[in-house]
Design a protein around this motif. Structure first.
Motif, PDB file in Angstrom:
ATOM      1  N   LEU A 104       0.831  -1.206   0.000  1.00 42.89           N
ATOM      2  CA  LEU A 104       0.000   0.000   0.000  1.00 42.89           C
ATOM      3  C   LEU A 104       0.864   1.255   0.000  1.00 42.89           C
ATOM      4  CD1 LEU A 104      -2.820   1.228   0.088  1.00 42.89           C
ATOM      5  CD2 LEU A 104      -2.738   1.057   2.601  1.00 42.89           C
ATOM      6  N   GLU A 105       1.923   1.251   0.784  1.00 48.29           N
ATOM      7  CA  GLU A 105       2.827   2.406   0.818  1.00 48.29           C
ATOM      8  C   GLU A 105       3.486   2.611  -0.544  1.00 48.29           C
ATOM      9  OE1 GLU A 105       5.979   4.021   3.987  1.00 48.29           O
ATOM     10  OE2 GLU A 105       6.687   2.241   2.894  1.00 48.29           O
ATOM     11  N   LYS A 106       3.890   1.526  -1.189  1.00 44.48           N
ATOM     12  CA  LYS A 106       4.509   1.632  -2.509  1.00 44.48           C
ATOM     13  C   LYS A 106       3.535   2.213  -3.536  1.00 44.48           C
ATOM     14  CE  LYS A 106       7.731  -2.240  -1.855  1.00 44.48           C
ATOM     15  NZ  LYS A 106       8.097  -3.616  -2.299  1.00 44.48           N
ATOM     16  N   ILE A 107       2.276   1.814  -3.451  1.00 42.90           N
ATOM     17  CA  ILE A 107       1.279   2.321  -4.399  1.00 42.90           C
ATOM     18  C   ILE A 107       1.015   3.807  -4.153  1.00 42.90           C
ATOM     19  CG2 ILE A 107      -1.125   2.141  -5.139  1.00 42.90           C
ATOM     20  CD1 ILE A 107      -0.882  -0.904  -4.430  1.00 42.90           C
ATOM     21  N   LEU A 108       0.997   4.234  -2.900  1.00 40.82           N
ATOM     22  CA  LEU A 108       0.826   5.657  -2.595  1.00 40.82           C
ATOM     23  C   LEU A 108       1.973   6.481  -3.174  1.00 40.82           C
ATOM     24  CD1 LEU A 108      -0.465   5.610   1.092  1.00 40.82           C
ATOM     25  CD2 LEU A 108      -1.690   6.496  -0.904  1.00 40.82           C
ATOM     26  N   ASP A 109       3.191   6.015  -2.977  1.00 33.54           N
ATOM     27  CA  ASP A 109       4.355   6.719  -3.538  1.00 33.54           C
ATOM     28  C   ASP A 109       4.279   6.766  -5.062  1.00 33.54           C
ATOM     29  OD1 ASP A 109       5.343   7.126  -1.002  1.00 33.54           O
ATOM     30  OD2 ASP A 109       6.728   5.411  -1.067  1.00 33.54           O
TER      31      ASP A 109
ATOM     32  N   ALA B 132       1.856   9.363  -6.421  1.00 32.67           N
ATOM     33  CA  ALA B 132       2.340  10.739  -6.321  1.00 32.67           C
ATOM     34  C   ALA B 132       3.216  11.109  -7.507  1.00 32.67           C
ATOM     35  CB  ALA B 132       3.114  10.925  -5.019  1.00 32.67           C
ATOM     36  N   ARG B 133       4.051  10.179  -7.946  1.00 27.35           N
ATOM     37  CA  ARG B 133       4.953  10.508  -9.059  1.00 27.35           C
ATOM     38  C   ARG B 133       4.377  10.128 -10.417  1.00 27.35           C
ATOM     39  NH1 ARG B 133       7.433   5.870  -6.663  1.00 27.35           N
ATOM     40  NH2 ARG B 133       7.790   4.158  -8.143  1.00 27.35           N
ATOM     41  N   GLN B 134       3.341   9.273 -10.430  1.00 24.69           N
ATOM     42  CA  GLN B 134       2.695   8.834 -11.671  1.00 24.69           C
ATOM     43  C   GLN B 134       1.184   8.934 -11.450  1.00 24.69           C
ATOM     44  OE1 GLN B 134       4.386   7.752 -14.526  1.00 24.69           O
ATOM     45  NE2 GLN B 134       2.385   7.849 -15.500  1.00 24.69           N
ATOM     46  N   PRO B 135       0.648  10.167 -11.477  1.00 30.10           N
ATOM     47  CA  PRO B 135      -0.746  10.348 -11.028  1.00 30.10           C
ATOM     48  C   PRO B 135      -1.819   9.895 -11.998  1.00 30.10           C
ATOM     49  CG  PRO B 135       0.235  12.451 -11.614  1.00 30.10           C
ATOM     50  CD  PRO B 135       1.327  11.448 -11.699  1.00 30.10           C
ATOM     51  N   VAL B 136      -1.456   9.314 -13.136  1.00 30.11           N
ATOM     52  CA  VAL B 136      -2.413   8.629 -14.010  1.00 30.11           C
ATOM     53  C   VAL B 136      -1.775   7.303 -14.400  1.00 30.11           C
ATOM     54  CG1 VAL B 136      -3.705   8.664 -16.173  1.00 30.11           C
ATOM     55  CG2 VAL B 136      -3.352  10.800 -14.915  1.00 30.11           C
ATOM     56  N   PHE B 137      -2.471   6.198 -14.136  1.00 32.33           N
ATOM     57  CA  PHE B 137      -1.873   4.898 -14.427  1.00 32.33           C
ATOM     58  C   PHE B 137      -2.974   3.855 -14.557  1.00 32.33           C
ATOM     59  CE2 PHE B 137      -2.040   5.394  -9.828  1.00 32.33           C
ATOM     60  CZ  PHE B 137      -2.574   4.187  -9.386  1.00 32.33           C
ATOM     61  N   THR B 138      -2.626   2.742 -15.147  1.00 36.96           N
ATOM     62  CA  THR B 138      -3.525   1.587 -15.170  1.00 36.96           C
ATOM     63  C   THR B 138      -3.035   0.582 -14.137  1.00 36.96           C
ATOM     64  OG1 THR B 138      -2.260   0.343 -16.816  1.00 36.96           O
ATOM     65  CG2 THR B 138      -3.906   1.916 -17.650  1.00 36.96           C
TER      66      THR B 138
ATOM     67  N   ALA C  73       0.995  -0.089 -13.150  1.00 35.88           N
ATOM     68  CA  ALA C  73       1.451  -0.055 -11.758  1.00 35.88           C
ATOM     69  C   ALA C  73       1.987  -1.417 -11.340  1.00 35.88           C
ATOM     70  CB  ALA C  73       0.303   0.369 -10.844  1.00 35.88           C
ATOM     71  N   SER C  74       1.301  -2.459 -11.755  1.00 36.82           N
ATOM     72  CA  SER C  74       1.735  -3.813 -11.416  1.00 36.82           C
ATOM     73  C   SER C  74       3.133  -4.087 -11.967  1.00 36.82           C
ATOM     74  CB  SER C  74       0.735  -4.828 -11.969  1.00 36.82           C
ATOM     75  OG  SER C  74       1.177  -6.152 -11.768  1.00 36.82           O
TER      76      SER C  74
ATOM     77  N   GLY D 128       6.177  -4.313  -9.457  1.00 35.62           N
ATOM     78  CA  GLY D 128       6.413  -5.731  -9.197  1.00 35.62           C
ATOM     79  C   GLY D 128       5.377  -6.344  -8.276  1.00 35.62           C
ATOM     80  N   ILE D 129       4.154  -5.819  -8.327  1.00 35.16           N
ATOM     81  CA  ILE D 129       3.052  -6.357  -7.525  1.00 35.16           C
ATOM     82  C   ILE D 129       2.060  -7.024  -8.474  1.00 35.16           C
ATOM     83  CG2 ILE D 129       1.159  -5.790  -5.946  1.00 35.16           C
ATOM     84  CD1 ILE D 129       2.757  -3.305  -5.106  1.00 35.16           C
ATOM     85  N   GLY D 130       1.676  -8.240  -8.206  1.00 38.01           N
ATOM     86  CA  GLY D 130       0.741  -8.946  -9.081  1.00 38.01           C
ATOM     87  C   GLY D 130      -0.590  -8.222  -9.192  1.00 38.01           C
ATOM     88  N   THR D 131      -1.226  -8.315 -10.354  1.00 40.47           N
ATOM     89  CA  THR D 131      -2.483  -7.590 -10.570  1.00 40.47           C
ATOM     90  C   THR D 131      -3.580  -8.034  -9.593  1.00 40.47           C
ATOM     91  OG1 THR D 131      -3.007  -9.184 -12.312  1.00 40.47           O
ATOM     92  CG2 THR D 131      -2.060  -7.090 -12.996  1.00 40.47           C
TER      93      THR D 131
END
Length: 426
Positions: A351-356, A359-365, A369-370, A374-377
């Motif tokens: 969750l912390e990684k996704i928040l960070d 912030a730096r990539q404020p539009v993503f799929t 992000a996965s 390196g987080i499974g979908t």
């Protein structure tokens, strides 16, 4: 309150030129003098030949022959740089502020570097009357090419990235690579020197009577070799050197299109290559955007043999950019602090990684992000839904790319950055 010493840079070193560099700089006395010592551009009269094989009726029966005056820029690679004491001190002070700002973000480079890079690309593009919202630009980054301006600005972002990657080279080849990245997919000969006249004026038909005609294309290779030799010198105060190299580049106008954006990418490449900015891209174009007329007037003055205005504009633009960027950084810090208070992520958690990341990539799929994190979908969706429930993220279907996730708080901060840059100082 500390007292500014123009001979000492913010990283604790004293240098004659006032710049942060391990190389030897010239004594400042050799760089002070009369600004009129810099040569004005010359000119030559050339015959105008239409790009079309057969002349039109207007051309057949109009005035003949038609001629125009093209610039003949001086060679500058070995020329002494003489500035008034006031302009030299202004440039040194701005240079030191750039170093301070860059150093102040060193621990947070990962978060702020991408945002500042995009802000510089957006501001540089806006000088050329290319504008788009942060949301449109970032959506174009992940594959939606339906908005032309946003897609072109993404090209500028990639050109800036290329400029930073090539910062240790500073050669004609590196400039051509920046242009190739910027103009890829267009019909403007990406990465190739032009083989036709280019000019600034009201008529797109011919350079006859234009306000400024760049040097004939046969001169471009030698002129670019020369200006990049000047850019590689290590005996000059850096910000002044950057300003003059930029002005000479814009005078040469080596490409059929994209010269302004490539020239401002060169500014970033020189700042990085000469150790003024080590961590982030300081959005100098945002400072130039504050008063575009003054920027253009300074380029005109340079061509008349006066280097002072362009050096002053680069120094003032750097100061404006730092002030604006500090506001942006403050907004992002406040936003991300609020996110953490709401979401309460564990240190090092997904969750912390996704928040960070948001912030730096404020539009993503979810897929981007996965892949980036390196987080499974299957694992990422519960976190995204939680952040949407908290109002931190919003989900929306976008044309061509399907479901996207975005942070409207960060997007609003990026749009406000460009809006502030577009306001003239009172």
């Amino acid at each position: 309150m500390s007292t500014f010493d123009p001979r000492k840079d913010p990283r604790g070193r004293t240098s004659n030129a006032g710049s942060f560099s391990e190389r030897t700089h010239s004594d400042p006395e050799t760089t002070l003098g009369a600004p009129e010592d810099w040569p004005a551009i010359g000119s030559e009269t050339l015959d105008w030949e239409s790009r079309y094989a057969e002349p039109s009726a207007l051309e057949r029966y109009g005035p003949h022959p038609q001629t125009y005056t093209a610039a003949v820029p001086p060679l500058i690679s070995g020329r002494a740089l003489r500035l008034s004491p006031q302009t030299a001190a202004l440039a040194r002070a701005a240079e030191n502020e750039l170093i301070r700002f860059d150093a102040s973000l060193n621990d947070e480079m990962t978060g702020f570097a991408p945002l500042l890079l995009r802000s510089e690309a957006a501001a540089s593009s806006q000088i050329e009357h290319l504008s788009a919202s942060a949301r449109a630009i970032l959506t174009a980054e992940i594959g939606d090419t339906s908005k032309r301006n946003a897609t072109e600005i993404v090209g500028n972002t990639r050109a800036m990235q290329s400029a930073l990657a090539l910062a240790d080279e500073l050669t004609p080849g590196s400039v051509r690579k920046m242009h190739e990245v910027l103009m890829g997919g267009t019909n403007h000969a990406p990465g190739d020197w032009r083989t036709e006249p280019v000019w600034i004026g009201t008529s797109a038909r011919s350079p006859v009577g234009a306000a400024f005609v760049a040097p004939r294309f046969e001169r471009v290779p030698a002129l670019m070799d020369d200006v990049m030799k000047f850019a590689r010198r290590d005996d000059l105060p850096v910000l002044s050197q950057v300003a003059i190299a930029h002005a000479q580049f814009e005078t040469i106008h080596p490409f059929t299109d994209g010269n302004g954006r490539t020239g401002r990418a060169l500014v970033q490449s020189m700042l990085r290559g000469k150790d003024i900015t080590r961590s982030v891209t300081v959005p100098v174009s945002a400072g130039l955007l504050t008063d575009v007329n003054a920027y253009h007037d300074a380029l005109t003055a340079y061509r008349a043999g006066n280097v002072e205005p362009i050096v002053e504009q680069m120094a003032v633009a750097s100061d404006d950019a730092i002030r604006n960027a500090r506001t942006l950084v403050g907004q992002i810090r406040e936003t991300t602090t609020g996110w953490r208070e709401q979401a309460k992520p564990r240190t090092g958690s997904q969750l912390e990684k996704i928040l960070d990341y948001a912030a730096r990539q404020p539009v993503f799929t979810a897929a981007t992000a996965s892949a980036d994190l390196g987080i499974g979908t299957t694992n990422i969706y519960p976190h995204l839904r939680k952040l949407a429930e908290l109002g931190i993220l919003k989900q929306k279907s976008e044309y061509k790319i399907g479901q996207v996730w975005r942070s409207d708080d960060v997007l609003a901060a990026l749009d406000q950055f460009v809006d502030r840059a577009g306001r003239r100082r009172s």
